[in-house]
Each structure stands twice: as C-alpha cells, then as structure tokens.
Design a protein around this motif. Structure first.
Motif, PDB file in Angstrom:
ATOM      1  N   HIS A 117     -13.456  -3.284  -7.417  1.00 41.88           N
ATOM      2  CA  HIS A 117     -13.728  -4.384  -6.841  1.00 41.88           C
ATOM      3  C   HIS A 117     -12.690  -5.580  -7.045  1.00 41.88           C
ATOM      4  O   HIS A 117     -12.668  -6.080  -5.914  1.00 41.88           O
ATOM      5  N   LEU A 120      -9.913  -4.151  -4.510  1.00 39.18           N
ATOM      6  CA  LEU A 120     -10.317  -3.893  -3.223  1.00 39.18           C
ATOM      7  C   LEU A 120     -11.101  -5.041  -2.556  1.00 39.18           C
ATOM      8  O   LEU A 120     -11.000  -5.163  -1.211  1.00 39.18           O
ATOM      9  N   SER A 124     -15.188  -3.417   1.318  1.00 36.79           N
ATOM     10  CA  SER A 124     -13.652  -3.204   1.621  1.00 36.79           C
ATOM     11  C   SER A 124     -14.151  -1.776   2.335  1.00 36.79           C
ATOM     12  O   SER A 124     -15.212  -1.233   2.508  1.00 36.79           O
ATOM     13  N   GLU A 126     -12.972   1.031   1.872  1.00 33.81           N
ATOM     14  CA  GLU A 126     -13.408   2.260   1.193  1.00 33.81           C
ATOM     15  C   GLU A 126     -14.857   2.138   0.649  1.00 33.81           C
ATOM     16  O   GLU A 126     -15.476   3.421   0.790  1.00 33.81           O
ATOM     17  N   ARG A 248      -3.578   1.237  -3.066  1.00 36.91           N
ATOM     18  CA  ARG A 248      -4.269   0.578  -4.037  1.00 36.91           C
ATOM     19  C   ARG A 248      -4.849   1.453  -5.338  1.00 36.91           C
ATOM     20  O   ARG A 248      -5.425   2.415  -5.081  1.00 36.91           O
ATOM     21  N   HIS A 278      -4.671  -7.861  -5.632  1.00 41.46           N
ATOM     22  CA  HIS A 278      -5.804  -7.787  -5.108  1.00 41.46           C
ATOM     23  C   HIS A 278      -5.611  -8.045  -3.329  1.00 41.46           C
ATOM     24  O   HIS A 278      -4.657  -8.339  -3.147  1.00 41.46           O
ATOM     25  N   SER A 279      -6.490  -7.590  -2.952  1.00 32.95           N
ATOM     26  CA  SER A 279      -6.390  -7.232  -1.174  1.00 32.95           C
ATOM     27  C   SER A 279      -6.442  -8.729  -0.614  1.00 32.95           C
ATOM     28  O   SER A 279      -5.923  -9.102   0.635  1.00 32.95           O
ATOM     29  N   SER A 280      -6.850  -9.755  -1.083  1.00 33.79           N
ATOM     30  CA  SER A 280      -6.737 -11.208  -0.506  1.00 33.79           C
ATOM     31  C   SER A 280      -5.378 -11.983  -1.071  1.00 33.79           C
ATOM     32  O   SER A 280      -5.427 -12.979  -0.757  1.00 33.79           O
TER      33      SER A 280
END
Length: 323
Positions: A117, A120, A124, A126, A248, A278-280
């Motif tokens: 977490h 992602l 997410s 996924e 990722r 991370h994603s952000s």
C-alpha cells in the motif's frame, strides 16, 4: 428486587470457572455500528469522501471483517470521522486500536501488505483488478531480479511485454506468480506465451486497461527455494498512446533491467528514466536516456529500492514531426 449497577457490582467468581467475556474488537464495534446506522458501506464511503477522506470499499470491508486495521495517519483520520458518521462517542473506535496489536492485514510472516500500500496507494488498479485476492498477492514470494523488454508499434502503443523474473519462496507452498499489467493506450485483449513455467489463467479487463496474468511453477516451492518465470504478454491495444512504462516493487531488488524498443516509424524526441517512492510522489530523479542504433533505450539502476522505477518518453509534436 433491585438491579445492581454493573460498574459497582462485586466481581464474584464464576461458579463454573468461566472467564469473563472478552472486550469487543474494533471490527465487531465497527460492524455493529454500521448495521445500526442503516447505512451501506457505499454510503459510508461517500460520507467520508465528502469530508475529503478517501477510503476504498475493499478497505472498509476488511476493517469490519477484521482482515485489516487502520494504521496510517490518513486511515486514523478516517476512524475519527467514522465515529461521527456512525454516531459513536469520541474514541469509541480509535480506543480499540491498541499499540501492541499487529497493524495492517493479518498475513503470513514475510508478506508485508502495508509495504504494498505504501508503494501503490489505496484502491490502486492492482487492488481493483484483484479484488479480495489482493491481500494475498504473491504472499509467499519475494522477487530478487527482473528483466523486462517492452515493444511499441508505429502507432505509439505498447504491444508486447517480455518479462523474466527470479523469485524466492519466503515460506513453504508457493506454486504460482500473479502479475498485473496496465496499459495507458487501453486494452482490447491479451495473449500470454510462457517460456519458463506453465501458463495459468489470463484475465483482460478493458474497463481498467489491465491484464492479470498467472504463471504456474509446475511444482510447490519449499522455503528459500528459487525459481525463474519467463513469459511474454501480447496485447490488442486501444486507441490511445503510451508515454511511459514503470515497474512497481514493494521490496528492494538485487537487479532490474528495463529495455524499451520503439518502432522506426515512431521514435520519441526525448526519453528519461525515473524513480518515485510511491504512486503519488514526484520523481526523485529524472535522467536523460539516448536511443541506440536499434531505436531502444534501457534503464539499469545501480541500486533498486522499493518503489516505482520507470522510463518515460515524449512524442514529437506537429512542428517536430514536420521537421
């Protein structure tokens, strides 16, 4: 007859020797409060969102079933808001999150879903693609190294991925690897050819522009045993274009090599390799890459920490294409 106040009634021993009832858990109190409120989980999620707090339906469901507990700052803020939404006294839920309790989903040792977490993010693609199976994603495996080869066509779309992956079992019983691949250009279908391992189910999810691929090992791994999977995914791309590809990873890799092959009739004007925690997050670095004689670029980071490693490219605009 008089009724004694439970708070002041003497604690006489139970004649049968039974233990007093256990205090309710966070999950039990949350589940009862949601039921008594008459709200669906979807309505609860909407009310949280109205306060600027985004929690997925999957997460709320796991909280009330005891499969996970809030642990991060934004999740704890959601708990405080839930107390107000469900008309509970302040602290009625948060007080049940005792410091000594395990945080995150209750999973087998070596499978740290909170790390997934962190990379992602919540809800997410996924997680949406795997649904309830997300919390067990490759839970008894650790990836050691990856080599990926990405091919684009003349219409600037990714059409194939070739992946070679070395994994180690973190416990007994692992017998397959599951991978989720997402395509910005869209997805009409996916076919998989397995060179090392055995083909498992393939699910193309056009609504998520995502394909879920399963490769079976052909045997059950013992703890610390390693195996290699090698497969190619060929996709029927949508009408969009692709301008990046990224890997990722929730754990540090020993080695990672990403190669991107461009069609001679569709070459980018600039390419970069990048890393995000991370994603952000914004890229921690963004290094320029120069295509070689085969119209390809590659990324081979010397150190490969957990996070997002990728290559991005910029297509020529009308003026550049005309030049």
């Amino acid at each position: 007859m008089h009724q004694a106040d439970p708070a002041t009634q003497p604690a006489w021993p139970d004649p049968d020797g039974a233990s007093p009832p256990a205090a309710p858990s966070f999950a039990e109190v949350l589940q009862q409060a949601v039921r008594h409120s008459g709200l669906s989980l979807e309505r609860v999620r909407h009310r949280l969102a109205a306060q600027g707090i985004r929690v997925s339906l999957t997460t709320l469901s796991y909280w009330q079933r005891g499969r996970s507990e809030p642990e991060r700052a934004d999740s704890l803020r959601a708990v405080d808001a839930l107390e107000r939404i469900l008309a509970l006294p302040p602290g009625a839920l948060r007080s049940l999150l005792r410091p000594y309790r395990p945080r995150g989903r209750m999973t087998a040792p070596g499978h740290d879903l909170s790390a997934t977490h962190r990379v992602l993010g919540e809800n997410s693609l996924e997680e949406q693609a795997l649904g309830a199976g997300f919390d067990r994603l490759n839970e008894a495996l650790r990836t050691l190294s990856i080599r990926e080869v990405i091919t684009l066509d003349a219409r600037r779309r990714i059409t194939s991925l070739s992946i070679q992956q070395l994994v180690r079992a973190t416990g007994d019983g692992a017998d397959r690897l599951t991978a989720v691949h997402t395509f910005d250009s869209g997805l009409r279908g996916a076919r998989v050819r397995v060179r090392c391992g055995l083909p498992g189910p393939v699910r193309a999810l056009p609504e998520l522009s995502t394909a879920v691929v399963e490769v079976r090992f052909g045997r059950v791994l013992a703890r610390n045993e390693t195996t290699v999977v090698d497969y190619t995914v060929r996709v029927g791309p949508g009408d969009g274009t692709d301008d990046h590809y990224e890997r990722r990873t929730r754990t540090r890799l020993r080695d990672y090599l990403l190669q991107v092959y461009f069609h001679p009739a569709a070459r980018p004007v600039a390419c970069h390799r990048y890393y995000r925690e991370h994603s952000s997050a914004r890229p921690a670095y963004n290094h320029r890459l120069l295509p070689d004689a085969s119209h390809s670029v590659h990324s081979a980071p010397g150190r490969c920490p957990a996070g997002i490693h990728g290559v991005s490219w910029r297509w020529p605009g009308p003026a550049e294409a005309g030049g």
